[in-house]
Design a protein around this motif. Structure first.
Motif, PDB file in Angstrom:
ATOM      1  N   ASN A 199      -6.903 -21.538   9.399  1.00  0.00           N
ATOM      2  CA  ASN A 199      -7.873 -20.588   8.885  1.00  0.00           C
ATOM      3  C   ASN A 199      -7.189 -19.232   8.693  1.00  0.00           C
ATOM      4  OD1 ASN A 199      -7.797 -20.673  11.882  1.00  0.00           O
ATOM      5  ND2 ASN A 199      -8.987 -18.768  11.630  1.00  0.00           N
ATOM      6  N   THR A 200      -7.701 -18.427   7.792  1.00  0.00           N
ATOM      7  CA  THR A 200      -7.153 -17.090   7.528  1.00  0.00           C
ATOM      8  C   THR A 200      -7.792 -16.081   8.476  1.00  0.00           C
ATOM      9  OG1 THR A 200      -6.744 -17.579   5.197  1.00  0.00           O
ATOM     10  CG2 THR A 200      -6.914 -15.245   5.823  1.00  0.00           C
ATOM     11  N   VAL A 201      -6.942 -15.319   9.140  1.00  0.00           N
ATOM     12  CA  VAL A 201      -7.423 -14.262  10.017  1.00  0.00           C
ATOM     13  C   VAL A 201      -7.380 -12.941   9.235  1.00  0.00           C
ATOM     14  CG1 VAL A 201      -7.002 -12.937  12.129  1.00  0.00           C
ATOM     15  CG2 VAL A 201      -6.654 -15.421  12.094  1.00  0.00           C
ATOM     16  N   THR A 202      -8.511 -12.268   9.160  1.00  0.00           N
ATOM     17  CA  THR A 202      -8.614 -11.005   8.437  1.00  0.00           C
ATOM     18  C   THR A 202      -8.874  -9.866   9.421  1.00  0.00           C
ATOM     19  OG1 THR A 202      -9.508 -12.117   6.486  1.00  0.00           O
ATOM     20  CG2 THR A 202      -9.851  -9.733   6.643  1.00  0.00           C
ATOM     21  N   ILE A 203      -8.011  -8.885   9.383  1.00  0.00           N
ATOM     22  CA  ILE A 203      -8.187  -7.698  10.219  1.00  0.00           C
ATOM     23  C   ILE A 203      -8.311  -6.482   9.310  1.00  0.00           C
ATOM     24  CG2 ILE A 203      -7.120  -6.192  11.949  1.00  0.00           C
ATOM     25  CD1 ILE A 203      -5.688  -8.634  13.052  1.00  0.00           C
ATOM     26  N   THR A 204      -9.410  -5.777   9.441  1.00  0.00           N
ATOM     27  CA  THR A 204      -9.630  -4.562   8.653  1.00  0.00           C
ATOM     28  C   THR A 204      -9.058  -3.364   9.396  1.00  0.00           C
ATOM     29  OG1 THR A 204     -11.642  -5.475   7.666  1.00  0.00           O
ATOM     30  CG2 THR A 204     -11.363  -3.081   7.576  1.00  0.00           C
ATOM     31  N   VAL A 205      -8.209  -2.603   8.710  1.00  0.00           N
ATOM     32  CA  VAL A 205      -7.577  -1.434   9.329  1.00  0.00           C
ATOM     33  C   VAL A 205      -8.645  -0.371   9.615  1.00  0.00           C
ATOM     34  CG1 VAL A 205      -5.911   0.434   9.021  1.00  0.00           C
ATOM     35  CG2 VAL A 205      -5.377  -1.873   8.208  1.00  0.00           C
ATOM     36  N   THR A 241       0.836  -1.192   0.000  1.00  0.00           N
ATOM     37  CA  THR A 241       0.000   0.000   0.000  1.00  0.00           C
ATOM     38  C   THR A 241       0.871   1.242   0.000  1.00  0.00           C
ATOM     39  OG1 THR A 241      -0.078  -0.021   2.401  1.00  0.00           O
ATOM     40  CG2 THR A 241      -1.856  -1.155   1.249  1.00  0.00           C
ATOM     41  N   SER A 242       0.305   2.384  -0.482  1.00  0.00           N
ATOM     42  CA  SER A 242       1.029   3.645  -0.475  1.00  0.00           C
ATOM     43  C   SER A 242       1.177   4.152   0.944  1.00  0.00           C
ATOM     44  CB  SER A 242       0.271   4.683  -1.318  1.00  0.00           C
ATOM     45  OG  SER A 242       0.142   4.232  -2.644  1.00  0.00           O
ATOM     46  N   ALA A 243       2.227   4.906   1.197  1.00  0.00           N
ATOM     47  CA  ALA A 243       2.443   5.486   2.520  1.00  0.00           C
ATOM     48  C   ALA A 243       1.593   6.729   2.675  1.00  0.00           C
ATOM     49  CB  ALA A 243       3.919   5.828   2.689  1.00  0.00           C
ATOM     50  N   HIS A 244       0.941   6.866   3.799  1.00  0.00           N
ATOM     51  CA  HIS A 244       0.118   8.034   4.100  1.00  0.00           C
ATOM     52  C   HIS A 244       0.491   8.562   5.471  1.00  0.00           C
ATOM     53  CE1 HIS A 244      -2.753   7.963   0.685  1.00  0.00           C
ATOM     54  NE2 HIS A 244      -2.396   6.693   0.641  1.00  0.00           N
ATOM     55  N   ALA A 245      -0.038   9.741   5.793  1.00  0.00           N
ATOM     56  CA  ALA A 245       0.331  10.406   7.042  1.00  0.00           C
ATOM     57  C   ALA A 245       0.080   9.508   8.246  1.00  0.00           C
ATOM     58  CB  ALA A 245      -0.444  11.715   7.185  1.00  0.00           C
ATOM     59  N   ALA A 246      -1.041   8.799   8.246  1.00  0.00           N
ATOM     60  CA  ALA A 246      -1.381   7.964   9.401  1.00  0.00           C
ATOM     61  C   ALA A 246      -1.167   6.485   9.118  1.00  0.00           C
ATOM     62  CB  ALA A 246      -2.827   8.226   9.814  1.00  0.00           C
ATOM     63  N   GLY A 247      -0.417   6.155   8.069  1.00  0.00           N
ATOM     64  CA  GLY A 247      -0.100   4.760   7.795  1.00  0.00           C
ATOM     65  C   GLY A 247      -1.047   4.123   6.790  1.00  0.00           C
ATOM     66  N   THR A 248      -1.282   2.840   6.958  1.00  0.00           N
ATOM     67  CA  THR A 248      -2.076   2.059   6.011  1.00  0.00           C
ATOM     68  C   THR A 248      -3.484   2.630   5.882  1.00  0.00           C
ATOM     69  OG1 THR A 248      -0.835   0.096   6.661  1.00  0.00           O
ATOM     70  CG2 THR A 248      -2.888  -0.264   5.465  1.00  0.00           C
ATOM     71  N   ILE A 249      -3.993   2.646   4.660  1.00  0.00           N
ATOM     72  CA  ILE A 249      -5.302   3.233   4.366  1.00  0.00           C
ATOM     73  C   ILE A 249      -6.398   2.480   5.105  1.00  0.00           C
ATOM     74  CG2 ILE A 249      -6.991   3.645   2.546  1.00  0.00           C
ATOM     75  CD1 ILE A 249      -4.676   4.092   0.637  1.00  0.00           C
ATOM     76  N   ALA A 250      -7.334   3.245   5.668  1.00  0.00           N
ATOM     77  CA  ALA A 250      -8.472   2.644   6.354  1.00  0.00           C
ATOM     78  C   ALA A 250      -9.238   1.729   5.398  1.00  0.00           C
ATOM     79  CB  ALA A 250      -9.400   3.741   6.874  1.00  0.00           C
TER      80      ALA A 250
END
Length: 336
Positions: free
Chosen positions: A64-70, A31-40
């Protein structure tokens, strides 16, 4: 302008944004770098593996795959774009202060804007404050082009790291005096929420996760300042007489030398300052007798010097003169 978003964005819209972010991350591997890090809304995926030697050879199994949404981090900064105090005159209307609002969070966010021209601790308050959004993004206020801001109607929506120029237009009271200052503040608050850093708004983040207040409290403000730089002019006129007999009697044929001293006071400057004086009745102007600061100037208004005579009055153009300076003019007439 970007269409403003309501405080509670739809799950469908957030899901679409999350999908776009995921596809972008998959395509470019980062992902691109942003001021607060990874894009929401970005999904962080993790799967464990185990391997062992089975009767038929190596065996690998996946967990199992663990998915965490930023989550969305809500942050904003506001900065004055004015390099210093803005010099104005008392009674000046529709004066402009300029600001930069930047979304330093990691999600697309709408912001409510507020102007405060009545801050404590300054010398006077401006009035009739209204906010404009820089429509053509040139950083300069353009009357009739830039958009009048209406809270809840056209709140600016900024992507992560995006900025917008905001103007506050207000009037200077006629009662303000030379050397006085006025503070005009702009604040920007995230519409999704603000408050103590770490405060969470469940399910309201860009991309479908939570929205979490960042270190700025999702509430930024900055001030610009007006400074009254006024100037006034006072004229003092005097006369000396020399008669043809060597004395100073006001007899026909005597020469009168008039002196006009213009004194400029205040911290500002007077622009396009001109001094005019009618030739008195019962006198005749002495041709080419005008001086400015002791140097002769011509009677013609067709040349580049400051003086002129139109047949009935002298005129001297002084240009822009700052406070604290004087200009001295003389001319002569003969008593008829």
């Amino acid at each position: 302008m970007t269409t403003p978003q309501p405080a509670h964005r739809s799950l469908a819209a957030r899901g679409a944004m999350a999908l776009a972010a995921f596809l972008s991350a998959t395509t470019f591997a980062a992902t691109s770098a942003h001021a607060a890090g990874t894009i929401a809304g970005t999904d962080i995926l993790n799967t464990a593996q185990a391997s062992y030697d089975g009767p038929g050879g190596p065996v690998v199994i996946d967990s199992n795959t663990v998915t965490i949404t930023v989550d969305e981090l809500l942050d904003v900064t506001v900065a004055s774009s004015d390099p210093g105090d803005i010099a104005v005159d008392s009674g000046a209307n529709q004066q402009i202060t300029t600001y930069q609002v930047t979304n330093t969070g990691n999600g697309s966010e709408a912001f409510t804007l507020t102007a405060d021209p009545a801050k404590g601790g300054d010398d006077f308050d401006t009035s009739n404050a209204v906010i404009y959004i820089d429509t053509n993004s040139n950083g300069v206020f353009d009357a009739g082009v830039d958009t009048l801001y209406s809270p809840g109607s056209n709140d600016p929506v900024l992507a992560p790291d995006a900025s917008v120029t905001i103007f506050i237009q207000s009037d200077i009271p006629a009662t303000a005096t030379d050397g006085q200052r006025a503070e005009v503040e702009l604040s920007a608050v995230a519409i999704t929420g603000s408050g103590t850093p770490g405060t969470s708004f469940a399910g309201q983040g860009d991309g479908g996760g939570d929205a979490v207040v960042g270190s700025t409290g999702a509430d930024g403000e900055a001030s610009s300042f007006f400074l009254i730089q006024a100037a006034q002019v006072a004229l003092v006129k005097s006369a000396t007489i020399v008669d043809q007999f060597g004395g100073n009697e006001a007899v026909p044929g005597a020469t009168i030398t008039y002196q006009i001293v213009a004194t400029i006071t205040g911290s500002g400057s007077l622009t396009n300052l001109n001094v005019n004086d009618d030739i008195p009745t019962d006198t005749t102007y002495t041709a080419e007798s005008i001086t400015l600061e002791g140097a002769g100037v011509t009677d013609s208004d067709a040349d580049a010097d400051a003086g002129s005579f139109d047949g009935s009055a002298i005129a001297v153009s002084l240009g822009t003169v700052p406070g604290g300076q004087t200009r001295t003019i003389t001319f002569q007439v003969t008593i008829d």
